[in-house]
Design an enzyme around this catalytic site. Structure first.
Site, PDB file in Angstrom:
ATOM      1  N   HIS A 150      47.965  68.413  88.720  1.00 37.74           N
ATOM      2  CA  HIS A 150      49.260  68.352  88.044  1.00 37.74           C
ATOM      3  C   HIS A 150      50.374  68.058  89.050  1.00 37.74           C
ATOM      4  CE1 HIS A 150      47.407  70.955  84.646  1.00 37.74           C
ATOM      5  NE2 HIS A 150      47.243  69.663  84.409  1.00 37.74           N
ATOM      6  N   HIS A 192      42.838  71.240  88.645  1.00 34.98           N
ATOM      7  CA  HIS A 192      44.006  70.818  87.869  1.00 34.98           C
ATOM      8  C   HIS A 192      45.332  71.277  88.469  1.00 34.98           C
ATOM      9  CE1 HIS A 192      40.888  69.720  85.076  1.00 34.98           C
ATOM     10  NE2 HIS A 192      41.732  69.352  84.131  1.00 34.98           N
ATOM     11  N   ARG A 238      38.601  80.686  79.839  1.00 37.53           N
ATOM     12  CA  ARG A 238      38.858  79.266  79.555  1.00 37.53           C
ATOM     13  C   ARG A 238      39.634  78.594  80.689  1.00 37.53           C
ATOM     14  NH1 ARG A 238      40.405  76.451  73.740  1.00 37.53           N
ATOM     15  NH2 ARG A 238      40.610  74.346  74.578  1.00 37.53           N
ATOM     16  N   ARG A 243      51.751  73.608  56.595  1.00 41.66           N
ATOM     17  CA  ARG A 243      51.199  74.811  57.254  1.00 41.66           C
ATOM     18  C   ARG A 243      49.718  74.706  57.576  1.00 41.66           C
ATOM     19  NH1 ARG A 243      54.634  77.241  53.338  1.00 41.66           N
ATOM     20  NH2 ARG A 243      56.609  77.811  54.324  1.00 41.66           N
ATOM     21  N   GLU A 270      42.490  81.082  75.683  1.00 38.56           N
ATOM     22  CA  GLU A 270      42.694  81.084  77.139  1.00 38.56           C
ATOM     23  C   GLU A 270      43.318  82.379  77.660  1.00 38.56           C
ATOM     24  OE1 GLU A 270      43.643  77.164  78.610  1.00 38.56           O
ATOM     25  OE2 GLU A 270      44.435  78.008  80.449  1.00 38.56           O
ATOM     26  N   LYS A 275      42.728  72.592  71.376  1.00 40.20           N
ATOM     27  CA  LYS A 275      44.075  72.533  71.964  1.00 40.20           C
ATOM     28  C   LYS A 275      44.756  71.273  71.421  1.00 40.20           C
ATOM     29  CE  LYS A 275      43.823  74.955  76.381  1.00 40.20           C
ATOM     30  NZ  LYS A 275      43.888  74.808  77.850  1.00 40.20           N
ATOM     31  N   GLU A 305      36.113  64.801  84.774  1.00 42.18           N
ATOM     32  CA  GLU A 305      35.950  66.037  83.976  1.00 42.18           C
ATOM     33  C   GLU A 305      34.463  66.388  83.845  1.00 42.18           C
ATOM     34  OE1 GLU A 305      38.509  67.842  83.218  1.00 42.18           O
ATOM     35  OE2 GLU A 305      40.217  66.467  83.173  1.00 42.18           O
ATOM     36  N   HIS A 347      45.054  61.058  84.824  1.00 40.26           N
ATOM     37  CA  HIS A 347      44.800  62.497  84.958  1.00 40.26           C
ATOM     38  C   HIS A 347      43.458  62.767  85.660  1.00 40.26           C
ATOM     39  CE1 HIS A 347      44.729  66.725  83.932  1.00 40.26           C
ATOM     40  NE2 HIS A 347      43.595  66.558  83.272  1.00 40.26           N
ATOM     41  N   ASN A 365      40.083  74.513  84.294  1.00 44.01           N
ATOM     42  CA  ASN A 365      41.163  73.858  85.031  1.00 44.01           C
ATOM     43  C   ASN A 365      40.870  73.688  86.514  1.00 44.01           C
ATOM     44  OD1 ASN A 365      42.948  73.377  82.903  1.00 44.01           O
ATOM     45  ND2 ASN A 365      43.500  75.546  82.865  1.00 44.01           N
ATOM     46  N   LYS A 414      31.558  73.465  77.308  1.00 45.55           N
ATOM     47  CA  LYS A 414      32.907  73.724  76.804  1.00 45.55           C
ATOM     48  C   LYS A 414      32.841  74.631  75.579  1.00 45.55           C
ATOM     49  CE  LYS A 414      37.498  72.318  75.970  1.00 45.55           C
ATOM     50  NZ  LYS A 414      38.569  71.362  76.092  1.00 45.55           N
TER      51      LYS A 414
HETATM   52  P1  NAD Z   1      44.266  58.056  76.154  1.00 39.70           P
HETATM   53  O1  NAD Z   1      44.136  58.680  74.851  1.00 39.70           O
HETATM   54  O2  NAD Z   1      45.610  57.598  76.595  1.00 39.70           O
HETATM   55  O3  NAD Z   1      43.238  56.836  76.270  1.00 39.70           O
HETATM   56  C1  NAD Z   1      43.191  56.087  77.469  1.00 39.70           C
HETATM   57  C2  NAD Z   1      43.321  54.586  77.203  1.00 39.70           C
HETATM   58  O4  NAD Z   1      42.083  54.093  76.679  1.00 39.70           O
HETATM   59  C3  NAD Z   1      44.369  54.220  76.181  1.00 39.70           C
HETATM   60  O5  NAD Z   1      44.974  53.020  76.584  1.00 39.70           O
HETATM   61  C4  NAD Z   1      43.560  54.009  74.911  1.00 39.70           C
HETATM   62  O6  NAD Z   1      44.198  53.152  73.988  1.00 39.70           O
HETATM   63  C5  NAD Z   1      42.323  53.380  75.460  1.00 39.70           C
HETATM   64  N1  NAD Z   1      41.121  53.554  74.666  1.00 39.70           N
HETATM   65  C6  NAD Z   1      40.698  54.683  74.045  1.00 39.70           C
HETATM   66  N2  NAD Z   1      39.467  54.508  73.558  1.00 39.70           N
HETATM   67  C7  NAD Z   1      39.114  53.235  73.837  1.00 39.70           C
HETATM   68  C8  NAD Z   1      37.943  52.477  73.605  1.00 39.70           C
HETATM   69  N3  NAD Z   1      36.871  53.012  73.037  1.00 39.70           N
HETATM   70  N4  NAD Z   1      37.932  51.191  74.001  1.00 39.70           N
HETATM   71  C9  NAD Z   1      39.000  50.662  74.654  1.00 39.70           C
HETATM   72  N5  NAD Z   1      40.114  51.333  74.937  1.00 39.70           N
HETATM   73  C10 NAD Z   1      40.162  52.612  74.529  1.00 39.70           C
HETATM   74  O7  NAD Z   1      43.747  59.016  77.337  1.00 39.70           O
HETATM   75  P2  NAD Z   1      42.605  60.138  77.415  1.00 39.70           P
HETATM   76  O8  NAD Z   1      42.241  60.171  78.852  1.00 39.70           O
HETATM   77  O9  NAD Z   1      41.572  59.949  76.391  1.00 39.70           O
HETATM   78  O10 NAD Z   1      43.393  61.466  77.043  1.00 39.70           O
HETATM   79  C11 NAD Z   1      44.492  61.912  77.798  1.00 39.70           C
HETATM   80  C12 NAD Z   1      45.279  62.881  76.954  1.00 39.70           C
HETATM   81  O11 NAD Z   1      44.426  63.975  76.615  1.00 39.70           O
HETATM   82  C13 NAD Z   1      46.477  63.482  77.647  1.00 39.70           C
HETATM   83  O12 NAD Z   1      47.556  63.484  76.755  1.00 39.70           O
HETATM   84  C14 NAD Z   1      46.056  64.891  77.982  1.00 39.70           C
HETATM   85  O13 NAD Z   1      47.139  65.786  77.998  1.00 39.70           O
HETATM   86  C15 NAD Z   1      45.135  65.179  76.829  1.00 39.70           C
HETATM   87  N6  NAD Z   1      44.123  66.216  77.100  1.00 39.70           N
HETATM   88  C16 NAD Z   1      43.979  67.185  76.162  1.00 39.70           C
HETATM   89  C17 NAD Z   1      43.026  68.161  76.330  1.00 39.70           C
HETATM   90  C18 NAD Z   1      42.818  69.195  75.254  1.00 39.70           C
HETATM   91  O14 NAD Z   1      42.071  70.140  75.483  1.00 39.70           O
HETATM   92  N7  NAD Z   1      43.426  69.030  74.104  1.00 39.70           N
HETATM   93  C19 NAD Z   1      42.199  68.151  77.459  1.00 39.70           C
HETATM   94  C20 NAD Z   1      42.355  67.130  78.396  1.00 39.70           C
HETATM   95  C21 NAD Z   1      43.334  66.157  78.202  1.00 39.70           C
HETATM   96  N1  GLY Z   2      41.047  71.024  78.866  1.00 39.66           N
HETATM   97  C1  GLY Z   2      41.090  72.420  79.119  1.00 39.66           C
HETATM   98  C2  GLY Z   2      40.873  73.236  77.895  1.00 39.66           C
HETATM   99  O1  GLY Z   2      40.560  72.742  76.838  1.00 39.66           O
HETATM  100  O2  GLY Z   2      41.031  74.409  77.960  1.00 39.66           O
END
Ligand code: NAD
Ligand code: GLY
Length: 356
Positions: free
Chosen positions: A249, A245, A238, A118, A234, A140, A182, A262, A242, A224
């Site tokens: 998407h 986005h 918030r 939990r 949101e 998130k 971003e 993305h 987007n 942020k």
């Molecule tokens: P990711 O986590 O897939 O990383 C991208 C690539 O870079 C991967 O292959 C990873 O292994 C590699 N990598 C990471 N750090 C590295 C480093 N320092 N050196 C070498 N390689 C490295 O992608 P991302 O763009 O970081 O994140 C995308 C994800 O984030 C999606 O799932 C998306 O839905 C999510 N997201 C979440 C939020 C949120 O608010 N929680 C916001 C935006 C995106």
């Molecule tokens: N990435 C959008 C949010 O965190 O709300």
């Protein structure tokens, strides 16, 4: 090292930004409290950073769990595998998960932390530019479902975020560019000064100049944090995060997830949003051109995929999470550096914008 705070009453937490930020072990230990650290990372990041990170806390007997690299592992199956690992190791509530990786590792780890017994504490150590300026801040957390991305998740804030700018030196250039989309977004929704700074410091940012990186990452996190502090779950504000986005998407879904990163889709989506804002009289031609040039300068696409039509866009955008009563809602610039949620864009305006 820079320090910011996400102000959320008793769930407030700091963001530390700097070269080797994680090596500030006093702070790391402070946020761990009496908890046993468990690192969650992936098989690309583990060989680069895991040993060093574990060595910082060797006396606390840290454990680690490594997932395969890829968006497809941000799943209920891997949520279950991590939970089983925690149970097998008799992890109680005095356990703190440390997400060492990009947004995939951060979102999955955060969701396990939100649910395991939990809720147990977790710390974000984001290693991609996208995760440093966006996903590690704001709480998130989620996993994907075969029927939709991020469809199962929770709002669950970390104890702290440690942003080590050095980790960007091993990040592939294409991933760095995706994170820049971003970053540019923050300039467009909130901060014309940041936008101009990005225009004036292209070589410095691309060379990963430390001071420039720290300035940009901290400004994005600051924006942020301000938005999240006012609208954690949101309800309204918030959603401005987007910008671009809704179109993005649609591009990701139409092309097949993973084909366009993305951030690349967000870049092309922001150009469409800027052009649409121009047709509504809210941005000038010169301002639209500034958006397009900045996106191109950071090696991001400003054009949509060649074979995507307006009907493809409308089909995917009709399923957007922001829609209300069947109306597609967009975040659009209302002037340069400001945005709003808009629900009066007609299908015909979208067809005219896409032009095919
Ligand atoms: P990711 O986590 O897939 O990383 C991208 C690539 O870079 C991967 O292959 C990873 O292994 C590699 N990598 C990471 N750090 C590295 C480093 N320092 N050196 C070498 N390689 C490295 O992608 P991302 O763009 O970081 O994140 C995308 C994800 O984030 C999606 O799932 C998306 O839905 C999510 N997201 C979440 C939020 C949120 O608010 N929680 C916001 C935006 C995106
Ligand atoms: N990435 C959008 C949010 O965190 O709300």
């Amino acid at each position: 090292m820079l320090e910011l705070t996400v102000n959320l009453d008793e769930r407030s937490y700091p963001i530390y930004i700097g070269k080797s930020a994680l090596h500030n072990t006093d702070r790391l230990r402070h946020h761990l409290g009496d908890c046993r650290p468990i690192f969650i990372t992936n098989d690309t990041i583990a060989p680069l950073y895991l040993n060093d990170a574990m060595a910082l806390l060797a006396d606390l007997n840290p454990l680690h769990f490594v997932i395969p690299d890829g968006e497809q592992f941000k799943s209920l199956a891997w949520f279950e595998k991590i939970s089983a690992f925690l149970l097998e190791n008799n992890c109680g509530r005095d356990t703190c998960l440390i997400a060492l990786g990009g947004g995939v590792v951060g979102d999955l780890t955060g969701f396990v932390a939100a649910c395991y017994q939990r809720g147990i504490p977790f710390i974000q150590v984001p290693t991609t530019l996208l995760s440093q300026v966006d996903s590690s801040v704001g709480g998130k957390t989620a996993v994907n479902h075969p029927l939709g991305k991020n469809m199962i998740g929770a709002f669950y804030q970390p104890q702290a975020v440690f942003i080590d700018t050095q980790s960007l030196h091993t990040l592939p250039e294409r991933e760095f560019a995706a994170g820049m989309a971003e970053v540019i977004k923050y300039g467009l929704i909130y901060d014309t000064e940041l936008f101009s700074f990005l225009e004036d410091n292209i070589p410095q940012l691309q060379a990963l100049d430390e001071e420039t990186l720290q300035h940009v990452i901290s400004r994005c996190c600051e924006i942020k944090a301000l938005i999240v502090a006012q609208d954690e779950k949101e309800a309204g504000l918030r959603a401005l995060l987007n910008l671009g986005h809704t179109f993005a998407h649609a591009i990701e879904a139409q092309m097949g997830y993973g084909k366009w990163l993305h951030g690349e889709a967000v870049a092309a989506g922001m150009v469409l949003a800027a052009k649409l804002a121009h047709t509504r009289g809210d941005l000038t031609v010169t301002e639209v051109a500034r958006v397009t040039s900045l996106i191109t300068a950071y090696n991001l696409p400003s054009e949509i995929p060649a074979d995507m039509t307006s009907e493809h866009f409308l089909h995917h955008m009709r399923k957007d999470k922001k829609n209300k009563k069947g109306t597609i809602r967009f975040i659009l610039p209302t002037e340069f550096g400001q945005c709003a949620l808009v629900d009066n864009v007609s299908d015909q305006q979208v067809r005219d914008l896409i032009g095919r």
